[in-house]
Design an enzyme around this catalytic site. Structure first.
Site, PDB file in Angstrom:
ATOM      1  N   TYR A 179       0.834  -1.205   0.000  1.00 38.47           N
ATOM      2  CA  TYR A 179       0.000   0.000   0.000  1.00 38.47           C
ATOM      3  C   TYR A 179       0.870   1.256   0.000  1.00 38.47           C
ATOM      4  O   TYR A 179       0.639   2.186  -0.782  1.00 38.47           O
ATOM      5  CB  TYR A 179      -0.914  -0.012   1.218  1.00 38.47           C
ATOM      6  CG  TYR A 179      -1.843   1.165   1.319  1.00 38.47           C
ATOM      7  CD1 TYR A 179      -3.023   1.214   0.585  1.00 38.47           C
ATOM      8  CD2 TYR A 179      -1.545   2.234   2.165  1.00 38.47           C
ATOM      9  CE1 TYR A 179      -3.880   2.297   0.688  1.00 38.47           C
ATOM     10  CE2 TYR A 179      -2.392   3.322   2.273  1.00 38.47           C
ATOM     11  CZ  TYR A 179      -3.566   3.353   1.535  1.00 38.47           C
ATOM     12  OH  TYR A 179      -4.410   4.435   1.631  1.00 38.47           O
ATOM     13  N   LYS A 232       1.172   4.225  -2.978  1.00 34.87           N
ATOM     14  CA  LYS A 232       0.877   5.640  -2.746  1.00 34.87           C
ATOM     15  C   LYS A 232       2.103   6.522  -3.000  1.00 34.87           C
ATOM     16  O   LYS A 232       1.983   7.644  -3.504  1.00 34.87           O
ATOM     17  CB  LYS A 232       0.351   5.836  -1.326  1.00 34.87           C
ATOM     18  CG  LYS A 232      -0.990   5.146  -1.078  1.00 34.87           C
ATOM     19  CD  LYS A 232      -2.068   5.640  -2.026  1.00 34.87           C
ATOM     20  CE  LYS A 232      -3.437   5.072  -1.698  1.00 34.87           C
ATOM     21  NZ  LYS A 232      -4.513   5.600  -2.563  1.00 34.87           N
TER      22      LYS A 232
END
Length: 241
Positions: free
Chosen positions: A151, A155
């Site tokens: 994750y 990002k």
């Protein structure tokens, strides 16, 4: 009148962004993948109040479905002026336990989707020499997060794309920015216990989680501003300074 596409716009931060833009008179296409009922409910709520909102199902991790989403938006409202890349999934697992499928799913859904949607939408913006692209990143893209490696990488990749693309598209009057929220009260964080919430609150100078509406206000400002580009703006209550 401007037209916007909001990916993952049926709930959470995306929902708040859709409502904020619709109330400003912007035509909005709500993209959803699995949240059909939430999308239909939001559309009814806004159209009943006189706002122009359409919904469209597309898995933005797939190029062909993105192309169809863009064509739908153009058919409904004409030119695409604003793109908000909000769709994404979380992933919590020890690094040593991440599988190839886990990694591919997170990167494809969170990062590659932004590549697809932006590349397809920007063709229209280049033609008109104007546009606004806002990518919803995360504080973890800035700092990294334990047990959320995939994750965090996805990002951080979005933030890199934002900076590079801002330089490339600036001469065409197209602005590209990221909003990197801290901990926000959304379904993604509903698994936290009261004790965990209190512990995080104690670390945030503002003493609380943020709200989707506060993130939507930040997005709204970036739409209205005409000079800010290539920036990673992190509404996080002072958690990371």
């Amino acid at each position: 009148m401007n037209t916007a596409i909001v990916t993952g716009g049926a709930k959470g931060i995306g929902r708040a962004i859709v409502k904020e833009m619709a109330k400003k008179g912007i035509n909005v296409v709500i993209n959803y993948n699995t949240s059909k009922e939430q999308a239909k409910k939001l559309q009814r709520e806004l159209t009943d109040n006189g706002y122009k909102v359409e919904i469209y199902k597309a898995d933005v991790s797939k190029r062909e479905e993105v192309k169809e989403l863009i064509e739908f938006a153009k058919k409904q409202f004409g030119d695409i002026d604003i793109l908000v890349n909000n769709a994404g999934i979380d992933h919590f697992k020890l690094f040593t336990e991440i599988t190839d499928d886990d990694w591919s799913n997170v990167i494809q859904t969170n990062l590659t989707s932004v590549f697809y949607t932006t590349q397809e939408a920007v063709k229209n913006m280049l033609k008109n020499k104007k546009g606004c692209i806002i990518n919803i990143s995360s504080i973890w893209g800035i700092t990294g997060a334990s047990c959320e490696v995939a994750y965090s990488v996805s990002k951080a990749g979005i933030d890199g794309l934002t900076k590079s693309l801002a330089k490339e598209l600036g001469p065409s009057n197209i602005r590209v920015n990221s909003v990197a929220p801290g901990i926000i009260l959304t379904d993604m964080n509903r698994n936290l216990t009261n004790e965990e919430i209190e512990e995080v609150d104690s670390q945030i100078p503002m003493g609380r989680f943020g709200t989707p509406e506060e993130i939507a206000k930040c997005v709204s400002w970036l739409i209205e501003d005409t000079y800010t580009t290539g920036q990673i703006i992190s509404p996080n209550g002072g958690w990371v300074i």
